[in-house]
Design an enzyme around this catalytic site. Structure first.
Site, PDB file in Angstrom:
ATOM      1  N   HIS A  83       0.851  -1.197   0.000  1.00  0.00           N
ATOM      2  CA  HIS A  83       0.000   0.000   0.000  1.00  0.00           C
ATOM      3  C   HIS A  83       0.878   1.235   0.000  1.00  0.00           C
ATOM      4  O   HIS A  83       1.808   1.348   0.793  1.00  0.00           O
ATOM      5  CB  HIS A  83      -0.918   0.027   1.226  1.00  0.00           C
ATOM      6  N   ASP A 121     -15.038   2.685   7.121  1.00  0.00           N
ATOM      7  CA  ASP A 121     -13.995   3.533   6.533  1.00  0.00           C
ATOM      8  C   ASP A 121     -14.498   4.225   5.278  1.00  0.00           C
ATOM      9  O   ASP A 121     -14.173   5.386   5.029  1.00  0.00           O
ATOM     10  CB  ASP A 121     -12.738   2.718   6.207  1.00  0.00           C
ATOM     11  N   ARG A 162     -14.212  12.734   5.949  1.00  0.00           N
ATOM     12  CA  ARG A 162     -12.959  13.426   6.271  1.00  0.00           C
ATOM     13  C   ARG A 162     -12.497  14.289   5.106  1.00  0.00           C
ATOM     14  O   ARG A 162     -11.950  15.380   5.288  1.00  0.00           O
ATOM     15  CB  ARG A 162     -11.870  12.395   6.604  1.00  0.00           C
ATOM     16  N   SER A 192      -7.559   3.850   8.789  1.00  0.00           N
ATOM     17  CA  SER A 192      -8.259   3.744   7.505  1.00  0.00           C
ATOM     18  C   SER A 192      -7.533   2.748   6.593  1.00  0.00           C
ATOM     19  O   SER A 192      -8.132   1.814   6.052  1.00  0.00           O
ATOM     20  CB  SER A 192      -8.298   5.136   6.863  1.00  0.00           C
ATOM     21  N   LYS A 201      -8.659  -1.666   5.974  1.00  0.00           N
ATOM     22  CA  LYS A 201      -8.953  -2.248   4.656  1.00  0.00           C
ATOM     23  C   LYS A 201      -7.984  -3.378   4.326  1.00  0.00           C
ATOM     24  O   LYS A 201      -8.366  -4.422   3.803  1.00  0.00           O
ATOM     25  CB  LYS A 201      -8.869  -1.166   3.573  1.00  0.00           C
TER      26      LYS A 201
HETATM   27  N1  URA Z   1      -5.500   6.382   2.145  1.00  0.00           N
HETATM   28  C1  URA Z   1      -6.498   5.776   2.830  1.00  0.00           C
HETATM   29  O1  URA Z   1      -6.971   4.698   2.481  1.00  0.00           O
HETATM   30  N2  URA Z   1      -6.959   6.377   3.941  1.00  0.00           N
HETATM   31  C2  URA Z   1      -6.479   7.552   4.387  1.00  0.00           C
HETATM   32  O2  URA Z   1      -6.932   8.038   5.391  1.00  0.00           O
HETATM   33  C3  URA Z   1      -5.442   8.186   3.650  1.00  0.00           C
HETATM   34  C4  URA Z   1      -4.960   7.573   2.523  1.00  0.00           C
END
Ligand code: URA
Length: 426
Positions: free
Chosen positions: A85, A164, A171, A186, A190
């Site tokens: 990620h 999320d 947000r 967040s 995931k």
């Molecule tokens: N990427 C995400 O999935 N969440 C965040 O809060 C920031 C970047």
């Protein structure tokens, strides 16, 4: 009647208190179900941004977000699963060559990706430049492709961390994206819910990243590595430079073209370097330390997996990328060396050209973007091209140019090269 009220939870955090496990479980669950209103969650997110959270609060918040939806079971996949990620950057197309590369070396990569918002690009938007390619798969299709091809890049299903999905959108419009506890929970909710066995994080630092300072990037990386470990996901992080765009291409179709060049054994040196550094970390984390990703790029195995991965999702890997009808070439006005190319300015320019979206529901332009002709350290003569702005509509160019002109700095002496991989945490 519930033992909690949203106002009490907001007040507790507003006044610098530590939220209890039961308060966190309740507020995340109630928000997902629509029992806590958006304006209440906005206030709580702002209180978290201003007051922070302790490590146990972040861990519980993450667990509550995971529990808001399903957790995928990848046990039917017979290879070790490992994902990557990136916290997001400009010209960051690394997922495209990296996913098939790691699969070509024996890993299975379940890459659930997102779309771009603001000045950072999104992997799904880039891949949708390929005619026929589809981002949405059912859970069964996802697992079948992982078993058969070893590589999937697709959108996260609706059932994965729905808390999320709702909170991130909120947000984004309430100035609360940049809170480290909220970013860490967040991303990790995931990734943990997706079921991967191991995870490598590319935490970007610099003008084009969410984290502008090395200290913030380090804190975010440490928080996420701890969260992964606590949930049984082997997690390591690389802090990497995002003060300069990655590679030469920033946009959608142009980034696919550059990724295919890397898979063909060429491509810009920095994109190749980061792809290989992340591939080595992923293979190590997956228990495949003897695999040789450099050889898999050289001998075409990674390209074979790329083609199979694109075809499996309906895409035509041989389809030509559409050219942009409007091209503006910007040239150097003096001799010297390129001292810096600012990632944020180039990202905003590409976005204004149409490569990104202003609102979630906007469509992105396939051929629009910025193509750099020079990178930091390159020598340049007055009149030589520095970069090209590409757009579908000429009207897009002036606003992009206004941003891009401040991106490139030329100096009489060559700059000191800066490392791309700054630090490893894990
Ligand atoms: N990427 C995400 O999935 N969440 C965040 O809060 C920031 C970047």
């Amino acid at each position: 009647m519930s033992a909690f009220t949203a106002v009490d939870v907001i007040r507790a955090k507003r006044d610098g208190g530590v939220l209890g496990d039961a308060q966190i479980d309740w507020v995340v669950d109630a928000y997902t179900k629509g029992l806590v209103a958006d304006e209440q969650m906005s206030a709580l997110a702002m209180a978290i941004l201003l007051r922070g959270m302790t490590a146990p609060e972040i861990a519980r918040w993450t667990a509550a977000m995971i529990a808001s939806g399903e957790r995928l079971d990848l046990s039917a996949v017979d290879r070790p699963t490992v994902d990557k990620h990136s916290t997001g950057g400009v010209g960051d197309k690394i997922t495209l060559p990296l996913t098939p590369l790691v699969a070509a070396c024996g890993g299975a990569v379940p890459q659930l990706s997102g779309r771009g918002l603001g000045h950072t690009g999104g992997t799904l938007d880039k891949l949708e430049s390929i005619p026929g390619w589809r981002a949405t798969l059912t859970n069964d299709e996802f697992i079948r492709q992982l078993r058969e091809v070893g590589a999937v890049i697709c959108a996260a299903g609706e059932g994965l961390a729905p808390a999320d999905r709702k909170l991130y959108a909120l947000r984004d419009v309430t100035g609360t994206v940049e809170a480290i506890p909220l970013i860490a929970s967040s991303i990790m909710s995931k990734k943990i819910a997706e079921g991967t066995g191991a995870l490598v994080l590319d935490v970007k630092v610099g003008s084009g990243a969410f984290m502008k300072s090395i200290d913030d990037a380090r804190e975010l990386a440490r928080t996420m590595v701890e969260l992964g470990g606590a949930h049984g996901v082997r997690t390591v992080a690389l802090l990497t430079d995002m003060s300069t765009p990655l590679g030469l291409a920033v946009g959608n179709a142009v980034e696919v073209t550059e990724s295919v060049e890397v898979l063909a054994g060429g491509g810009p040196a920095d994109v190749v370097e980061l792809t290989l550094a992340l591939a080595r970390e992923m293979l190590d984390a997956a228990g495949l330390p003897d695999a040789d990703p450099e050889a898999a790029l050289r001998d075409g195995r990674a390209m074979d997996v790329w083609r199979a991965m694109i075809r499996a999702q309906g895409g035509d890997p041989d389809a030509p990328m559409p050219p942009a009808p409007e091209v503006e070439v910007v040239r150097a006005d003096s001799d010297g060396f390129v001292a810096s190319v600012d990632a944020y300015a180039i990202g905003v320019a590409a976005w204004r050209l149409g490569a990104g979206r202003a609102r979630k529901e906007d469509a992105v332009s396939v051929p629009s973007g910025v193509l750099l002709r020079k990178r930091p350290g390159d020598s340049v003569r007055a009149g030589e091209p520095l970069y090209e702005l590409r757009a579908e509509h000429a009207a897009r160019i002036p606003a992009a140019l206004a941003e891009a002109v401040r991106a490139v700095r030329i100096s009489p002496t060559a700059p000191t090269p800066q490392p791309l991989v700054i630090e490893r945490i894990g």
